[in-house]
Design a protein around this motif. Sequence first.
Motif, PDB file in Angstrom:
ATOM      1  N   GLU A  30     -75.293 -43.735 -46.345  1.00  0.00           N
ATOM      2  CA  GLU A  30     -74.992 -42.682 -46.768  1.00  0.00           C
ATOM      3  C   GLU A  30     -75.257 -41.483 -47.505  1.00  0.00           C
ATOM      4  O   GLU A  30     -75.285 -40.502 -48.452  1.00  0.00           O
ATOM      5  N   GLU A  31     -76.437 -40.930 -46.677  1.00  0.00           N
ATOM      6  CA  GLU A  31     -77.382 -39.950 -47.047  1.00  0.00           C
ATOM      7  C   GLU A  31     -76.787 -39.260 -46.006  1.00  0.00           C
ATOM      8  O   GLU A  31     -77.076 -38.673 -45.164  1.00  0.00           O
ATOM      9  N   GLU A  32     -77.518 -37.762 -46.873  1.00  0.00           N
ATOM     10  CA  GLU A  32     -77.022 -36.214 -46.085  1.00  0.00           C
ATOM     11  C   GLU A  32     -75.238 -36.200 -45.424  1.00  0.00           C
ATOM     12  O   GLU A  32     -75.294 -35.560 -44.562  1.00  0.00           O
ATOM     13  N   LYS A  33     -74.645 -36.390 -46.673  1.00  0.00           N
ATOM     14  CA  LYS A  33     -73.370 -36.573 -45.951  1.00  0.00           C
ATOM     15  C   LYS A  33     -73.028 -34.893 -46.306  1.00  0.00           C
ATOM     16  O   LYS A  33     -73.475 -34.112 -47.672  1.00  0.00           O
ATOM     17  N   TRP A  72     -75.868 -33.641 -48.884  1.00  0.00           N
ATOM     18  CA  TRP A  72     -75.574 -34.628 -50.476  1.00  0.00           C
ATOM     19  C   TRP A  72     -76.056 -36.041 -49.947  1.00  0.00           C
ATOM     20  O   TRP A  72     -75.956 -36.827 -48.972  1.00  0.00           O
ATOM     21  N   SER A  73     -77.165 -36.861 -50.662  1.00  0.00           N
ATOM     22  CA  SER A  73     -77.337 -38.000 -50.417  1.00  0.00           C
ATOM     23  C   SER A  73     -76.754 -38.981 -52.099  1.00  0.00           C
ATOM     24  O   SER A  73     -76.664 -37.927 -52.954  1.00  0.00           O
ATOM     25  N   GLY A  74     -76.503 -40.132 -51.369  1.00  0.00           N
ATOM     26  CA  GLY A  74     -75.636 -40.483 -52.307  1.00  0.00           C
ATOM     27  C   GLY A  74     -74.552 -41.555 -51.927  1.00  0.00           C
ATOM     28  O   GLY A  74     -74.750 -41.572 -50.368  1.00  0.00           O
ATOM     29  N   PRO A  75     -73.971 -42.375 -52.765  1.00  0.00           N
ATOM     30  CA  PRO A  75     -73.921 -42.615 -54.339  1.00  0.00           C
ATOM     31  C   PRO A  75     -74.933 -43.072 -54.853  1.00  0.00           C
ATOM     32  O   PRO A  75     -75.187 -44.654 -54.500  1.00  0.00           O
ATOM     33  N   TYR A  76     -75.320 -43.113 -56.053  1.00  0.00           N
ATOM     34  CA  TYR A  76     -76.125 -43.878 -56.827  1.00  0.00           C
ATOM     35  C   TYR A  76     -75.587 -44.828 -58.117  1.00  0.00           C
ATOM     36  O   TYR A  76     -74.695 -43.349 -58.662  1.00  0.00           O
ATOM     37  N   ASP A  77     -75.634 -45.086 -58.646  1.00  0.00           N
ATOM     38  CA  ASP A  77     -75.107 -46.119 -59.872  1.00  0.00           C
ATOM     39  C   ASP A  77     -76.638 -45.431 -60.391  1.00  0.00           C
ATOM     40  O   ASP A  77     -77.259 -45.586 -60.179  1.00  0.00           O
ATOM     41  N   VAL A  78     -75.876 -44.916 -61.785  1.00  0.00           N
ATOM     42  CA  VAL A  78     -76.867 -44.452 -62.831  1.00  0.00           C
ATOM     43  C   VAL A  78     -75.550 -44.698 -64.237  1.00  0.00           C
ATOM     44  O   VAL A  78     -76.645 -43.888 -65.316  1.00  0.00           O
ATOM     45  N   VAL A  79     -75.300 -45.226 -64.330  1.00  0.00           N
ATOM     46  CA  VAL A  79     -74.670 -45.484 -65.580  1.00  0.00           C
ATOM     47  C   VAL A  79     -74.763 -47.009 -66.290  1.00  0.00           C
ATOM     48  O   VAL A  79     -74.192 -48.209 -64.967  1.00  0.00           O
ATOM     49  N   LYS A  80     -75.533 -47.047 -67.070  1.00  0.00           N
ATOM     50  CA  LYS A  80     -75.589 -48.797 -68.052  1.00  0.00           C
ATOM     51  C   LYS A  80     -74.795 -48.410 -69.374  1.00  0.00           C
ATOM     52  O   LYS A  80     -75.591 -48.157 -70.221  1.00  0.00           O
ATOM     53  N   THR A  81     -73.387 -48.980 -69.280  1.00  0.00           N
ATOM     54  CA  THR A  81     -72.645 -49.544 -70.609  1.00  0.00           C
ATOM     55  C   THR A  81     -73.242 -50.757 -70.843  1.00  0.00           C
ATOM     56  O   THR A  81     -73.312 -51.681 -70.381  1.00  0.00           O
ATOM     57  N   ASP A  82     -72.058 -50.573 -72.106  1.00  0.00           N
ATOM     58  CA  ASP A  82     -72.655 -51.878 -73.113  1.00  0.00           C
ATOM     59  C   ASP A  82     -71.294 -53.061 -72.772  1.00  0.00           C
ATOM     60  O   ASP A  82     -70.825 -52.974 -72.643  1.00  0.00           O
TER      61      ASP A  82
END
Length: 331
Positions: A30-33, A72-82
């Motif tokens: 998934e890197e360098e798309k 573009w590298s990714g996708p990364y998870d960056v969200v931490k909801t409650d």
Amino acid sequence: MIIKHPLLVLAFLIVNLFPIYSQQKIQAAEEEKLLDSIRLSDPFILADKATAMYYMTGTGGKLWKSKDLEKWSGPYDVVKTDPESWMGPDPMIWAAELHEYKGKYYYFATFTNRDKIIDTVKGNTIERRASHILVSESPDGPYVPMEDDTYLPASKPTLDGTFWVDQDNKPYMVFCHEWLQNWNGTMEKIELKPDLSGSIGEGEILFRASDSPWSKEYNEEGEIVPNKVTDGPWLFRTQTGKLGMLWTSWVFSDYVQGVAYSESGTLDGPWIQQEEPITAPNFGHGMMFRTFEGELLMALHSHRVGKNGNFIRIPNLLEVDDTGNKISIQK
């Protein structure tokens, strides 16, 4: 733990190292798309000078990174909801944005809890959906909740919140009250606390979907009327100081982006809509940013319907001229 038997050693390596190897393989794949190989609605790009990196997010809540806007590298998870909040354990995430403000990074997004129904209008059930803000110490997260768990009324479906500091030096969220409830979508503003951890007061309407001279649909009588949708606000100033807003609606079946300009130079308007859309049909939900070289670009997605009926949306970058009182897209 010491393992002496050769077969046990082999088993240990397979069980413990294979998942790591698999994750590396997935990550590498998934890197360098290239940008046009990414499928993403509502693309938003933060050009972060502190890290010399471009960060892209959008609907789905994932993050992509690039140093050159091409690979573009990714996708990364960056969200931490409650999971105990109104969002529930697995909210849908739409139209995410990243904003650096006073040394921190803020994640504006629309969160939907499909298990909570807040209204029924004209036979349509309306899910709990609202614009909300998370915070992080760095642009690549993690983004976590702040003090207030509700920025906007729980009884209203709101979406596509964006950020603006107006001439009074106060921070605001500009957002849409969804047409599914009011049947004439609105563009609204609400003041935010100084650290963006909550909202102050109530929302105020800036304009309505029906104010658009360019959006169109057929009503129940078959007459051509303005479309009901307000979508994707983005605020900007031209180099002459003129305050403008990108926003998106529909011209019949085409997804299209228009521009409005504030006569007062503030969020209070009045907002004057341009007569014609600024983009070609089936391009929309745009925002603008300057590259590290100083070029002004508009990030938006193209929109088409695939063979299975699903929307296919691909990020695009367009050059923009903002030297006059109105922006123009360079051909």
